[in-house]
Write a protein that holds these residues in place. Structure first.
Motif, mmCIF file in Angstrom:
data_model
loop_
_atom_site.group_PDB
_atom_site.id
_atom_site.type_symbol
_atom_site.label_atom_id
_atom_site.label_comp_id
_atom_site.label_asym_id
_atom_site.label_seq_id
_atom_site.Cartn_x
_atom_site.Cartn_y
_atom_site.Cartn_z
ATOM 1 N N LEU A 41 72.977 6.805 44.192
ATOM 2 C CA LEU A 41 72.097 5.929 44.959
ATOM 3 C C LEU A 41 72.898 4.870 45.716
ATOM 4 C CD1 LEU A 41 69.182 5.413 42.399
ATOM 5 C CD2 LEU A 41 69.151 6.777 44.496
ATOM 6 N N GLU B 128 67.592 1.024 40.855
ATOM 7 C CA GLU B 128 68.981 0.884 40.430
ATOM 8 C C GLU B 128 69.080 -0.001 39.202
ATOM 9 O OE1 GLU B 128 72.790 -1.262 42.331
ATOM 10 O OE2 GLU B 128 71.925 0.317 43.579
ATOM 11 N N HIS C 115 66.020 -3.479 44.758
ATOM 12 C CA HIS C 115 66.780 -2.442 44.044
ATOM 13 C C HIS C 115 66.213 -2.254 42.633
ATOM 14 C CE1 HIS C 115 69.580 -4.167 47.077
ATOM 15 N NE2 HIS C 115 69.937 -2.895 47.242
ATOM 16 N N LEU D 157 67.851 13.420 47.317
ATOM 17 C CA LEU D 157 67.743 11.962 47.190
ATOM 18 C C LEU D 157 68.056 11.269 48.509
ATOM 19 C CD1 LEU D 157 69.381 11.264 43.700
ATOM 20 C CD2 LEU D 157 67.001 10.889 44.342
#
Length: 782
Positions: free
Chosen positions: A667, A18, A15, A761
């Motif tokens: 996300l 993020e 990740h 996305l």
């Protein structure tokens, strides 16, 4: 510990995006909060520092020359006095620039209200025509020690300066112009010069004030909170007719804080809102990740991890992200904050020199990290409750069956991707609603930020709707008669109308404060007020008032108010509330004809000029000044938007931070949707859906979630923005009714961009998941 670090490292690699967004969002939030703290310090400290060092007076009274001011020193609560000093209102000119000033005869440097020299020297008896200028006035005249200023014919005027911006430009036609020499520049805790609103302060020797129109005396009180009572006592002793104007330290402090406090409030509000949004986004991200790694967490517990260790893995990991962003933000502000162009850089530079700077630089980032840590801990606590033995997933999760509406939609042969995507987005209602709410919060704040931008832009594009129907104010010398002045002004092809007027200081009931009483326009040619409530004045004794005046007197539209101008009472009926950007809204306006009923000899002292569309105010002002041959003083009407220009950059930065937070939440929602769809992959392929259709289901689910968030954010953000902006307008005295939301086209474009971005996305991870091998899918479902 090694296993914990390896798990954290593996999660970080998975990740990365993020984690980066979370660090950047935290940094942006902390920067906003630190800038808000700096602006609050900058707004309050400089004036307070000058007031303390100058041993400032809490009350300044402008009186007639015959007033017996010696009695004021004996009043209870009066610690010391400054003056009385003879004063006169006039106009100074330098390098083609003119400014209204109050010339104050000061025989020696005062101990109360002591001007603080920033350059040059104090008055010298050897230079009888030497003067000391207040800092802002010197900046407006581009004057420095040693420069020469021109005083118009007559030397001084016949009026008095005041703290409401209602002083008149005096000057008689007798005598010849003379010059004054600037000896020094000084800071003062009294209201500072504002073109067209507040005359500048000039300290001079008494011999330089050749025709004083009154006196001014300052009172320093033992208890500053008793200011209103002290003013009442002073006016009672002197007589209401002897006092022409009252200004207090509270008014001076509020004027000095100006737009800096508003900028600080905006930054603080959005910073706190973004901090809450970031905390919720982190909470949602961890919760989604836990649901996607239940089997991994169970394995960790099976090999010996305690619940506390599992919680610490998530908690420490996200605390590290937040700490990194907070430290980066504090470092940037400390190292580069003073180099930000404009007022923000000045605010940070002053704030860094204040005693509480170090504490704030530590407390604000720590507070942000702790709030993010608290939301992280709540989500991580759920990971600690995962049993060490994996629990088989139910065959049909609650709400997983198709609803009646979905089955009917499929029966109507609607595209399966559309129906199943909508169904998946809202299958689990509590979880779906939480996701929509978390995503709607940053979108709501973005709508509020856009509304703030639109409101500022409205001051520039439609000033007539924001209390600025005229662009220029012209003041004529006493030798220029009214008909000749109006003819001269209206002769310019870009002047649409010239409204004659007069502006005087008036004492409110109770005689504790001064307001601005304006007579503008006539019954035949009324002034075009920007009304937010009620109607325009039409009959005798009718007036409109600003919000600041209504609050000061605790009255409403429809009430009658009594005020005193010199020794003459004036009773007016308030029939409307106008938007008043000047004098903190402490303005009551009527027609010039109404004021003439009390004083038939009253003539206009100013003209408000409404220009034709497309006219350049500065060019028109230059032409009129030239045409007037020195008998006209023309300047632009101050626009509050000029002081709020830094807010535009602030709004852009806040939107970027909020967009990052929204991206984090988006996300997270996409990742959760993709992981939860893995167990449906076999069933969807079994009924004949292609990978492209399966991808479309996930994209449609994300699109529906984003669309719901956009609708909620816009529906709630627009009225919230109006309420916040109007509340700020009321508190500043301008009044409610200035809020302007974004246009429908802009909101539609914003919503379309958000929904389209969400779909884009979601397309890549959804496509990858749809093309997974069956063996991988079976292992994920097992």
């Amino acid at each position: 510990m090694r296993a914990t670090l390896r798990w954290a490292h593996s999660d970080l690699r998975t990740h990365r995006g993020e984690a980066l967004f979370l660090v950047l969002a935290t940094a942006g939030i902390v920067v906003s909060l630190l800038l808000a703290t700096a602006l609050f310090g900058y707004a309050t400290n400089p004036w307070q520092r000058v007031f303390t060092q100058a041993h400032g007076a809490h009350v300044w009274l402008h009186t007639g020359s015959s007033a017996d001011t010696g009695q004021l020193a004996e009043l209870d609560g009066v610690e010391s006095v400054a003056g009385p000093y003879p004063t006169a209102s006039t106009t100074l000119a330098a390098r083609g620039t003119r400014a209204s000033v109050e010339l104050r005869g000061t025989p020696e440097r005062p101990t109360v209200g002591r001007p603080l020299l920033t350059s040059g020297r104090w008055l010298d008896p050897a230079t009888p025509d030497g003067v000391v200028l207040e800092t802002r006035l010197a900046r407006a005249l581009l004057a420095a020690p040693g420069d020469t200023l021109t005083l118009p014919a007559g030397g001084t005027g016949t009026g008095t300066g005041n703290g409401t911006g209602t002083g008149t430009d005096g000057g008689t036609a007798t005598g010849s112009p003379r010059t004054l020499t600037v000896l020094g520049i000084a800071d003062s805790a009294e209201p500072r010069y504002r073109a067209g609103e507040q005359p500048g302060l000039v300290w001079a020797s008494p011999s330089a004030v050749r025709d004083p129109g009154g006196e001014v005396i300052g009172l320093r009180l033992t208890d500053p909170e008793d200011t209103d009572y002290a003013v009442q006592r002073a006016v009672t002793v002197l007589g209401a007719g002897a006092v022409s104007e009252v200004s207090t330290w509270k008014q001076a402090r509020s004027e000095a804080q100006g737009d800096n406090r508003l900028l600080g409030q905006v930054l603080g509000l959005f910073g706190l809102g973004a901090l809450v949004a970031a905390g919720l986004a982190v909470h949602g991200a961890i919760g989604t990740r836990i649901r996607g790694h239940l089997r991994d967490i169970s394995v960790l517990k099976a090999i010996g991890f305690t619940p506390g260790q599992v919680v610490r893995v998530f908690l420490l990991q996200h605390l590290a992200y937040a700490l990194l962003g907070a430290v980066a933000a504090a470092s940037v502000i400390q190292a580069l904050g003073s180099r930000i162009p404009g007022r923000l850089g000045d605010a940070v530079g002053v704030w860094q020199g204040l005693p509480g700077n170090t504490v704030a630089l530590f407390v604000v980032p720590v507070g942000a990290v702790l709030l993010i840590g608290a939301t992280t801990g709540l989500a991580a606590w759920r990971a600690g409750r995962v049993p060490p033995v994996p629990v088989p997933r139910p065959a049909a999760p609650p709400g997983g069956r198709l609803s009646g509406a979905a089955r009917q939609a499929l029966g109507l042969r609607l595209p399966p991707a559309l129906v199943l995507g909508w169904h998946r987005a809202f299958t689990r209602r509590p979880r779906s609603l939480a996701t929509v709410a978390r995503l709607a919060l940053p979108l709501l704040l973005i709508v509020v930020a856009m509304s703030a931008w639109t409101t500022i832009d409205r001051f520039d594009s439609r000033p007539d709707q924001m209390g600025l129907p005229t662009a220029l104010t012209a003041r004529a010398d006493s030798g220029l008669a009214d008909p000749e002045a109006r003819t001269l002004l209206e002769r310019d092809r870009q002047v649409a109308a010239a409204y004659p007027g007069v502006e005087v200081a008036a004492l409110v009931p109770g005689q504790t404060a001064t307001i601005a009483l304006r007579g503008l326009g006539t019954h035949q040619d009324p002034y075009p007020y920007a009304l937010a409530e009620g109607r325009a004045p039409q009959g005798r004794d009718e007036a409109v008032a600003g919000q600041g005046l209504l609050d000061l007197l605790d009255v409403r539209v429809g009430d009658w108010v009594r005020m005193t101008v010199g020794d003459q009472p004036q009773i007016l009926h308030i029939v409307g509330r106008s938007i008043e950007p000047e004098n903190a809204g402490r303005v009551i306006s009527t027609s010039l004809d109404t004021l003439r009923e009390n004083d038939p000899d009253l003539g206009p002292t100013l003209y408000e000029l409404r220009l034709r569309p497309g006219a350049d105010p500065q060019q028109v002002a230059d032409r009129l000044t030239t045409a007037g041959q020195g008998r006209l003083d023309v300047h632009a009407v101050p626009n509050p938007a000029d002081g709020l220009s830094p807010l535009r950059g602030v709004v852009v930065g806040l939107i970027a931070v909020l967009a990052l937070i929204g991206l984090i939440e988006l996300l997270t929602a996409i990742g959760g949707t993709v992981r939860e769809s893995e167990r449906d992959l076999l069933a969807l392929k079994a009924i004949g859906l292609s990978p492209r259709q399966i991808t479309a289901i996930t994209v449609m689910s994300t699109t529906c979630t984003a669309l719901a968030a956009v609708v909620i954010g816009t529906a709630l953000g627009t009225p919230l923005a109006h309420w916040l902006i109007d509340a700020q307008g009321r508190s500043s005295g301008i009044g409610a009714g200035i809020a302007q939301g974004p246009s429908a086209a802009l909101l539609l474009l914003f919503g379309a961009a958000a929904v389209t971005g969400a779909a884009a996305l979601a397309a890549v991870p959804a496509s990858r998941a749809a093309r997974r091998r069956l063996a991988d899918t079976l292992s994920a479902v097992a």
